[in-house]
Design an enzyme around this catalytic site. Structure first.
Site, PDB file in Angstrom:
ATOM      1  N   ASP A 144       0.870  -1.171   0.000  1.00 36.85           N
ATOM      2  CA  ASP A 144       0.000   0.000   0.000  1.00 36.85           C
ATOM      3  C   ASP A 144       0.911   1.226   0.000  1.00 36.85           C
ATOM      4  OD1 ASP A 144      -2.421   1.620   0.496  1.00 36.85           O
ATOM      5  OD2 ASP A 144      -1.576   1.857   2.502  1.00 36.85           O
TER       6      ASP A 144
ATOM      7  N   ASP B 208      -1.550  -0.952   6.043  1.00 34.29           N
ATOM      8  CA  ASP B 208      -1.713  -0.269   7.326  1.00 34.29           C
ATOM      9  C   ASP B 208      -3.155  -0.178   7.789  1.00 34.29           C
ATOM     10  OD1 ASP B 208      -2.537   1.558   5.341  1.00 34.29           O
ATOM     11  OD2 ASP B 208      -2.007   3.272   6.577  1.00 34.29           O
TER      12      ASP B 208
END
Length: 232
Positions: free
Chosen positions: A10, A172
């Protein structure tokens, strides 16, 4: 020839601390609409689901309703403003480059799978001069689907020419964990990104406190020590 293993990252909150510039852009929009600016500390609860959701959440915090048509106009404004200055206050997290170097030496390739538009994704990676480290880069608008749809992740792996049986997602947030789980892949989380709950509560396979811990976590999740790549 066998396909290489891959680590897919990400972007926002994972590879880079981008909240200062995301929130700066949001505040331009809010202030134009006569609403108060929001502190960057609100990023954890606001950032992570794309620019439309960010604007919606910003208006909700300010207590003003936002019609769908108005949201689309503000979304287009946001994209333009953000592209003009994507990363003057952003930074790559400590240890990222070292982790990439270590894993690359062991035969891994890398991808980015983010719900940020591909234009802004590439602008940020270019800003930090790391674009060429990634075999595949996929934004929210790269395919007809996006996270948490697992095809966003699996198609990124396919475009990188990598082995989906030796793939790890690094993220995350709830979205990253859900995407990896739906794709049947292990997931590593960092605790310093953008999430509305502690990442431990999302039950990723591993939580790392610093990117120096990533190579060991990836080795474990992909079945051991990969063979070293000979450098010419």
């Amino acid at each position: 020839m066998s396909l290489p293993p891959i680590v897919v990252f990400d972007l926002d909150g994972t590879l880079a601390e981008t909240a200062p510039d995301i929130m700066r852009t949001l505040n331009v929009i809010l202030e134009r609409e006569g609403l108060p600016a929001l502190p960057v500390e609100r990023a954890r609860e606001l950032v992570g689901a794309g620019a439309r959701a960010l604007i919606e959440r910003g208006f909700k915090v300010s207590g003003r309703p936002l019609e769908a048509e108005k949201l689309e106009l503000l979304f287009e404004d946001f994209l333009v403003i953000y592209a003009e200055a994507v990363a003057p206050n952003s930074f790559i997290h400590d240890g990222v480059i070292g982790a990439l170097d270590t894993l690359a030496a062991e035969g891994f390739v890398f991808g980015v799978c983010t719900n940020k538009p591909i234009l802004h994704t590439r602008l940020i990676l270019d800003h930090f001069s790391i674009t060429d480290r990634f075999a595949a880069i996929a934004g929210r608008d790269s395919f007809p689907f996006f996270k948490p749809d697992p095809r966003h992740l699996t198609q990124t792996i396919a475009e990188a020419g990598a082995d989906p049986r030796r793939a790890v997602m690094v993220g995350d947030s709830r979205t990253d964990v859900a995407t990896a789980r739906a794709a049947g892949l292990p997931v590593v989380c960092v605790p310093f990104g953008y999430t509305d709950v502690p990442v431990e509560a999302l039950e990723p396979d591993v939580v790392i406190q610093h990117f120096s811990e990533l190579p060991q976590a990836v080795r474990r999740l992909t079945g051991g020590e990969p063979a070293l790549v000979e450098r010419s």
